[in-house]
Design a protein around this motif. Structure first.
Motif, mmCIF file in Angstrom:
data_model
loop_
_atom_site.group_PDB
_atom_site.id
_atom_site.type_symbol
_atom_site.label_atom_id
_atom_site.label_comp_id
_atom_site.label_asym_id
_atom_site.label_seq_id
_atom_site.Cartn_x
_atom_site.Cartn_y
_atom_site.Cartn_z
ATOM 1 N N HIS A 75 -3.832 -0.334 -4.904
ATOM 2 C CA HIS A 75 -3.990 0.667 -3.851
ATOM 3 C C HIS A 75 -5.476 0.972 -3.612
ATOM 4 C CE1 HIS A 75 -2.156 4.052 -1.513
ATOM 5 N NE2 HIS A 75 -3.336 4.611 -1.723
ATOM 6 N N ALA A 76 -6.247 1.041 -4.707
ATOM 7 C CA ALA A 76 -7.672 1.341 -4.587
ATOM 8 C C ALA A 76 -8.402 0.211 -3.855
ATOM 9 C CB ALA A 76 -8.279 1.551 -5.973
ATOM 10 N N ILE B 200 2.296 6.120 -7.242
ATOM 11 C CA ILE B 200 1.231 6.870 -7.924
ATOM 12 C C ILE B 200 1.435 8.362 -7.698
ATOM 13 C CG2 ILE B 200 -1.251 7.165 -8.219
ATOM 14 C CD1 ILE B 200 -1.547 4.475 -6.633
ATOM 15 N N PHE B 201 1.819 8.720 -6.481
ATOM 16 C CA PHE B 201 2.069 10.132 -6.160
ATOM 17 C C PHE B 201 3.098 10.719 -7.125
ATOM 18 C CE2 PHE B 201 4.893 13.174 -4.138
ATOM 19 C CZ PHE B 201 4.000 14.173 -3.783
ATOM 20 N N MET C 52 -8.330 11.126 5.058
ATOM 21 C CA MET C 52 -7.647 10.176 4.176
ATOM 22 C C MET C 52 -8.624 9.108 3.707
ATOM 23 S SD MET C 52 -4.621 10.698 3.245
ATOM 24 C CE MET C 52 -3.700 9.258 2.730
ATOM 25 N N ARG C 53 -9.502 8.675 4.597
ATOM 26 C CA ARG C 53 -10.459 7.631 4.239
ATOM 27 C C ARG C 53 -11.582 8.175 3.369
ATOM 28 N NH1 ARG C 53 -6.984 6.500 7.341
ATOM 29 N NH2 ARG C 53 -6.388 4.378 7.893
ATOM 30 N N LEU D 288 -11.680 9.015 -4.356
ATOM 31 C CA LEU D 288 -10.707 8.655 -5.395
ATOM 32 C C LEU D 288 -11.029 7.315 -6.039
ATOM 33 C CD1 LEU D 288 -7.344 9.790 -3.785
ATOM 34 C CD2 LEU D 288 -8.355 10.648 -5.904
ATOM 35 N N PHE D 289 -11.641 6.433 -5.253
ATOM 36 C CA PHE D 289 -12.004 5.136 -5.827
ATOM 37 C C PHE D 289 -12.868 5.365 -7.061
ATOM 38 C CE2 PHE D 289 -14.006 1.032 -6.326
ATOM 39 C CZ PHE D 289 -13.000 0.152 -5.960
ATOM 40 N N HIS E 133 0.832 -1.200 0.000
ATOM 41 C CA HIS E 133 0.000 0.000 0.000
ATOM 42 C C HIS E 133 0.870 1.255 0.000
ATOM 43 C CE1 HIS E 133 -4.020 1.690 0.302
ATOM 44 N NE2 HIS E 133 -3.491 2.647 1.046
ATOM 45 N N ARG E 134 1.915 1.205 0.818
ATOM 46 C CA ARG E 134 2.808 2.357 0.906
ATOM 47 C C ARG E 134 3.585 2.548 -0.396
ATOM 48 N NH1 ARG E 134 5.827 4.299 6.221
ATOM 49 N NH2 ARG E 134 3.699 5.074 6.459
ATOM 50 N N GLY F 213 -10.181 8.772 0.058
ATOM 51 C CA GLY F 213 -9.938 7.457 -0.545
ATOM 52 C C GLY F 213 -11.178 6.958 -1.262
ATOM 53 N N VAL G 221 -6.823 14.384 -5.064
ATOM 54 C CA VAL G 221 -5.544 13.693 -5.044
ATOM 55 C C VAL G 221 -4.480 14.578 -4.382
ATOM 56 C CG1 VAL G 221 -4.395 14.294 -7.210
ATOM 57 C CG2 VAL G 221 -4.382 11.941 -6.425
ATOM 58 N N HIS H 122 -5.127 13.935 -0.622
ATOM 59 C CA HIS H 122 -4.830 12.551 -0.253
ATOM 60 C C HIS H 122 -3.348 12.219 -0.466
ATOM 61 C CE1 HIS H 122 -6.167 8.287 0.225
ATOM 62 N NE2 HIS H 122 -5.091 8.049 -0.507
ATOM 63 N N GLY I 207 -0.774 11.776 2.587
ATOM 64 C CA GLY I 207 -0.175 10.438 2.608
ATOM 65 C C GLY I 207 1.341 10.502 2.577
ATOM 66 N N ALA J 198 -3.180 -0.765 8.573
ATOM 67 C CA ALA J 198 -2.998 0.604 8.101
ATOM 68 C C ALA J 198 -2.738 1.448 9.339
ATOM 69 C CB ALA J 198 -4.229 1.097 7.363
ATOM 70 N N ARG J 199 -2.639 2.751 9.155
ATOM 71 C CA ARG J 199 -2.399 3.607 10.302
ATOM 72 C C ARG J 199 -3.558 3.486 11.287
ATOM 73 N NH1 ARG J 199 -1.660 10.198 10.341
ATOM 74 N NH2 ARG J 199 -1.072 10.270 12.530
#
Ligand code: HEM
Lengths: 132, 139
Positions: A79-80, A32-33, B32-33, B39-40, A25-26, B36, B85, B88, B92, B15-16
């Protein structure tokens, strides 16, 4: 080096899937970033210097460019899907019961969507059209 | 070799973990969620259209001006994607950097550089979306 130490630390106290999921994930998020920053710059050129944009586009559409495109797509899709799994479990903790099922479901969707996607992107390799 | 982490991870979602203590950190954890989920839809739609329906070989500067961004809807869509983005991706990246940089001085410096990059991406992206002339017809 530090990231590796973090990975080892994680390996110590968590399941294998958990460690892999976190690392992927990281890595995919950072990848992507990096592309998003490049992509905003290339689209900026559409206004500022269209000829330079078209030159870069020729690389994107080339064979090596298409392989990178597949890597980008795979990173985004992973990631999605994994992100959605994280969100489900974090916001509805009872979903954690289905932790393994969610993990496998996300990989099944990854393959089911990713393989046809890859074929579409790489199609010009064996079926060159006017574009390639 | 104790890797001191600035964020704790949740054993459940890998995750965090939901931060407690700082309201600001808690807010960015939720955002972030939220981004997310957005963005999906936004990022996967954008990718599917431009990589599956269209082929990169046809997406010349001319194509973007004549077709893709000739519709106000798609300009607005892409700008919304850019804003989502930006939040996020940069929040991130901040987590990743704080997690990996030990020296306090470098942390502050690099996070400021990151915010500088965010401002640049915001300006370049917004400028081209707003100023590329609309050719008419389909808009
Ligand atoms: C497509 C839908 C997406 C979903 C569902 C999603 C979901 C998530 C979630 C839930 C997190 C938080 C993980 C945590 O707190 O540990 C996260 C982290 C992150 N995301 Fe995304 N994301 C998406 C797209 C993107 C995109 C397009 C980028 C690129 C700019 C990106 C870059 C990142 C980065 C850099 C992190 C930090 C990774 C870390 O802390 O280890 N994400 N994502």
């Amino acid at each position: 080096m530090n990231a590796l130490a973090s990975l080892r630390l994680l390996l110590g106290y968590r399941g294998r899937e958990g460690m892999v999921a976190w690392a992927f994930h990281r890595i995919s998020g950072v990848g992507i970033f990096a592309f998003v920053v490049l992509h905003v710059i290339d689209i900026y050129l559409v206004g500022g210097n269209p000829a330079a944009y078209d030159e870069l586009l020729a690389f994107y559409a080339s064979v090596p460019g298409r392989f990178l495109e597949v890597v980008l797509g795979a990173a985004l899709l992973y990631h999605a899907l994994n992100g959605l799994r994280i969100i489900l479990i974090d916001l509805w903790p009872s979903m954690a019961t289905y932790h393994r099922q969610l993990w496998w479901a996300s990989w099944i969707i990854f393959v089911a969507v990713g393989v046809p996607g890859m074929i579409i992107i790489l199609r010009p390799l064996w079926n060159p059209g006017p574009g390639l | 070799m104790t890797a001191q982490r600035s964020v704790e991870l949740s054993a459940r979602s890998s995750a965090r973990a939901r931060p407690s203590g700082s309201r600001r950190e808690l807010l960015s954890w939720y955002l972030m969620r939220l981004t997310g989920v957005a963005l999906f839809v936004l990022a996967l739609t954008h990718f599917s259209i431009l990589h599956f329906l269209f082929d990169p070989a046809e997406q010349t500067a001319e194509f973007i001006a004549e077709e893709r961004w000739n519709r106000i809807f798609w300009r607005a869509f892409d700008w919304l994607l850019l804003m989502t983005v930006l939040f996020h991706g940069f929040v991130g990246m901040r987590t990743v950097l704080l997690d990996n940089i030990r020296s306090e001085r470098n942390r502050v410096l690099i996070v400021y550089l990151l915010y500088g990059l965010a401002a640049l991406v915001f300006i370049l992206g917004t400028q081209v979306i707003l100023t590329l002339p609309v050719r008419g017809q389909g808009a």
